[in-house]
Scaffold this motif. Structure first.
Motif, short mmCIF file in Angstrom:
data_model
loop_
_atom_site.label_atom_id
_atom_site.label_comp_id
_atom_site.label_asym_id
_atom_site.label_seq_id
_atom_site.Cartn_x
_atom_site.Cartn_y
_atom_site.Cartn_z
N LEU A 110 -9.87 8.87 2.27
CA LEU A 110 -9.42 10.04 1.51
C LEU A 110 -9.91 9.89 0.08
O LEU A 110 -9.64 8.87 -0.56
N THR A 111 -10.62 10.90 -0.42
CA THR A 111 -11.07 10.82 -1.80
C THR A 111 -10.87 12.18 -2.47
O THR A 111 -10.32 13.11 -1.87
N GLY A 112 -11.29 12.29 -3.73
CA GLY A 112 -11.09 13.56 -4.44
C GLY A 112 -11.72 13.49 -5.82
O GLY A 112 -12.53 12.60 -6.09
N ASP A 113 -11.33 14.41 -6.70
CA ASP A 113 -11.99 14.51 -8.01
C ASP A 113 -11.50 13.41 -8.98
O ASP A 113 -10.68 12.56 -8.61
N ALA A 114 -12.00 13.44 -10.22
CA ALA A 114 -11.69 12.38 -11.18
C ALA A 114 -10.19 12.31 -11.47
O ALA A 114 -9.63 11.21 -11.58
N SER A 115 -9.52 13.47 -11.54
CA SER A 115 -8.08 13.48 -11.85
C SER A 115 -7.29 12.81 -10.72
O SER A 115 -6.45 11.93 -10.98
N ARG A 119 -4.36 9.25 -10.10
CA ARG A 119 -2.92 9.48 -9.84
C ARG A 119 -2.35 8.38 -8.92
O ARG A 119 -3.05 7.86 -8.07
N PRO A 120 -1.08 8.04 -9.12
CA PRO A 120 -0.51 6.89 -8.39
C PRO A 120 -0.37 7.15 -6.89
O PRO A 120 0.22 8.15 -6.48
N MET A 121 -0.89 6.24 -6.08
CA MET A 121 -0.79 6.35 -4.63
C MET A 121 0.07 5.24 -4.03
O MET A 121 0.38 5.26 -2.85
N ARG A 122 0.45 4.27 -4.89
CA ARG A 122 1.32 3.17 -4.42
C ARG A 122 2.58 3.74 -3.74
O ARG A 122 3.08 3.21 -2.77
N ARG A 123 3.05 4.85 -4.29
CA ARG A 123 4.27 5.48 -3.81
C ARG A 123 4.18 5.93 -2.34
O ARG A 123 5.20 6.07 -1.68
N VAL A 124 2.95 6.17 -1.84
CA VAL A 124 2.82 6.45 -0.39
C VAL A 124 2.31 5.21 0.36
O VAL A 124 2.68 4.97 1.50
N ILE A 125 1.47 4.41 -0.30
CA ILE A 125 0.92 3.22 0.36
C ILE A 125 2.05 2.29 0.78
O ILE A 125 2.09 1.78 1.91
N GLU A 126 2.99 2.09 -0.14
CA GLU A 126 4.06 1.10 0.11
C GLU A 126 4.94 1.48 1.31
O GLU A 126 5.03 0.71 2.28
N PRO A 127 5.55 2.68 1.35
CA PRO A 127 6.40 2.98 2.52
C PRO A 127 5.60 3.11 3.82
O PRO A 127 6.08 2.66 4.87
N SER A 137 -6.09 0.92 -1.05
CA SER A 137 -6.79 1.56 -2.15
C SER A 137 -8.16 0.88 -2.25
O SER A 137 -8.24 -0.34 -2.47
N VAL A 138 -9.24 1.63 -2.06
CA VAL A 138 -10.59 1.05 -1.97
C VAL A 138 -10.93 0.23 -3.21
O VAL A 138 -11.53 -0.85 -3.12
N LEU A 146 -8.62 6.17 -0.70
CA LEU A 146 -7.77 5.40 0.20
C LEU A 146 -8.50 5.23 1.53
O LEU A 146 -9.04 6.21 2.06
N HIS A 147 -8.49 4.01 2.03
CA HIS A 147 -9.08 3.76 3.35
C HIS A 147 -7.92 3.58 4.33
O HIS A 147 -7.04 2.74 4.11
N ILE A 148 -7.92 4.37 5.39
CA ILE A 148 -6.82 4.32 6.35
C ILE A 148 -7.36 4.00 7.74
O ILE A 148 -8.29 4.66 8.22
N CYS A 149 -6.80 2.95 8.32
CA CYS A 149 -7.20 2.55 9.66
C CYS A 149 -5.99 2.83 10.55
O CYS A 149 -4.97 2.15 10.41
N GLY A 150 -6.07 3.86 11.37
CA GLY A 150 -4.90 4.31 12.14
C GLY A 150 -4.31 3.23 13.03
O GLY A 150 -5.03 2.40 13.59
#
Ligand code: S3P
Length: 427
Positions: A110-115, A119-127, A137-138, A146-150
């Motif tokens: 999952l990627t996106g623009d510079a903004s 932005r913090p992703m720990r809040r979803v990575i952790e739970p 987080s790459v 974010l790299h996600i391996c199902g």
């Protein structure tokens, strides 16, 4: 873009469909069996990013003349995208997708623009990791990409430190696929569109106060959704209507879900009387027409549980406070620092540039009202809500205002300047 002051705003408008609900319609429709029709869908850049992501995972989504049709393939119908999924500027796309992708039988980035990459992703990575997800987080900075391996997930009970509907929704969506019940609690209640729509689609989900419980679902079922007008887009016209003497605006069909409508309570506290006409329901969401007339505003203290119910409206309320008598205090709003921009710093900097008396605090702002505003050069930092707030400030300021990157309003309100122009009565 250059903007000049106007006399007042008069007339009627329908603001575009709610951004949060439009995103969820596409996401849950893709995961449901059968067809979902989304009426009054917001064709803003953020929601188009969500459509593009699901198309890349094999979902057929067509934009018809007056609705969006999503041909869902069921909870296990997504296919692996051939490229990283690009979420653009959209936090809702990235965070909710993390929850959906964590249990899929494929790998994604999952990627996106510079903004969004700040932005913090720990809040979803952790739970999600606690549920058994493999999500990294790459760049190792707790941000996207974010790299996600199902992987198969386990149901958990977790408490989110922030009142965030994006975090809550990511966990609940992962919970749809878990091996048992998932429970999320949060410090204050955040917007509940996920809960309402998932229930409408047949999920086994229940809420009690700040606690939501979801059971794994065998299937969701596609449905017809009518998206209410977005109160987070209506706020610009509410503010203009209140601060420009002589204004009267009727804003039709606005979503007034109590988990989103703190703004109306604060307006009342500031001495404004917004009339709620034609109360109704669109799908599971309450709506009303809002009749706004100019008035003299007074300062207020805005804090505590109401903050999450109006988080996206706070920058515009800070502008309203510049026109109110007395000192307005906004606190408990540190989340504003991690939105599309640091909205505490950027609001303070730009309001000061226009002559306002504003002090930045750790978790909000202190605004001494009553100083007249003058035109200035405004750096929007490509944040749509900053751009729209200062377009309204410009109408009530003396002299000309220049907005840099004014077209970032396409994120949530592509027709904003046209609507503003149509309702403006010039001096
Ligand atoms: C949103 C939730 C809020 C809000 C954002 C949309 C959503 O963010 O600011 O514009 O659609 O769930 P947080 O969940 O980070 O508070």
């Amino acid at each position: 873009m250059k903007l000049k002051p106007v006399k007042y705003l008069r007339g009627e408008l329908a603001v575009p469909g709610d951004k949060s609900i439009s995103h969820r319609g596409v996401m849950f429709g893709s995961l449901a069996k059968g067809t979902t029709e989304i009426h009054n869908f917001l064709e803003g850049a953020d929601c188009l990013s969500t459509i593009a992501c699901f198309r890349s995972m094999g979902i057929e989504i067509s934009q018809e003349s007056d609705f969006v049709r999503v041909c869902g393939k069921g909870l296990h119908g997504l296919s692996a995208p051939s490229e990283p999924l690009y979420c653009g500027n959209s936090g809702t796309t990235m965070r909710l997708l993390s929850g959906i992708l964590a249990p899929q039988p494929f790998e994604t980035v999952l990627t996106g623009d510079a903004s969004i990459q700040k932005r913090p992703m720990r809040r979803v990575i952790e739970p999600l990791s606690r549920m058994g997800a493999d999500i990294q987080s790459v760049n190792g900075n707790d941000c996207a990409p974010l790299h996600i391996c199902g992987r198969p997930l386990a149901g958990i009970a977790c408490h989110s430190r922030v009142a965030s509907a994006q975090v809550k929704s990511a966990i609940l969506l992962a919970g749809l696929y878990a091996d048992g019940e998932t429970v999320v609690t949060e410090p204050q209640r955040s917007r509940n569109h996920t809960e309402l729509m998932l229930k409408h689609f047949g999920a086994d989900i229940r809420s009690e106060g700040t606690r939501v419980t979801i059971a794994p679902s065998p299937e969701l079922f596609g449905s017809r959704i009518i998206v209410p007008g977005d109160i987070s887009s209506a706020v610009y016209f509410i503010a203009a209507g209140l601060i420009l003497p002589g204004s009267e605006i009727l804003i039709k069909n606005v979503g007034i879900n109590p988990t989103r409508a703190g703004l109306l309570e604060v307006c009342e506290k500031m001495g404004a009387h917004i009339q709620l006409l034609n109360p109704s329901h669109n799908t599971a969401e309450p709506t009303a027409d809002l009749l706004v007339s100019s008035c003299s505003l007074k300062a207020a203290v805005i804090e505590g549980d109401i903050i999450p119910t109006m988080i996206d409206e706070l920058p515009t309320v800070a502008l309203m406070a510049c026109f109110a008598e007395g000192t307005t205090v906004i606190r408990d709003a540190a989340e504003l620092k991690v939105k599309e921009s640091n909205r505490i710093a950027i609001m303070t900097e730009n309001l000061r540039a226009m002559g306002a008396d504003v002090t930045e605090t750790e978790d909000g702002m202190i605004i001494h009202g009553g100083r007249p505003l003058h035109g200035a050069m405004i750096n929007t930092h490509n944040d749509h809500r900053i751009a729209m707030t200062f377009a309204i400030a410009a109408l009530a300021a003396e002299g000309e205002t220049e907005l840099l990157d004014a077209d970032c309003v396409r994120i949530s309100y592509p027709g904003f300047y046209d609507d503003l122009d149509r309702l403006s009565v010039v001096l």
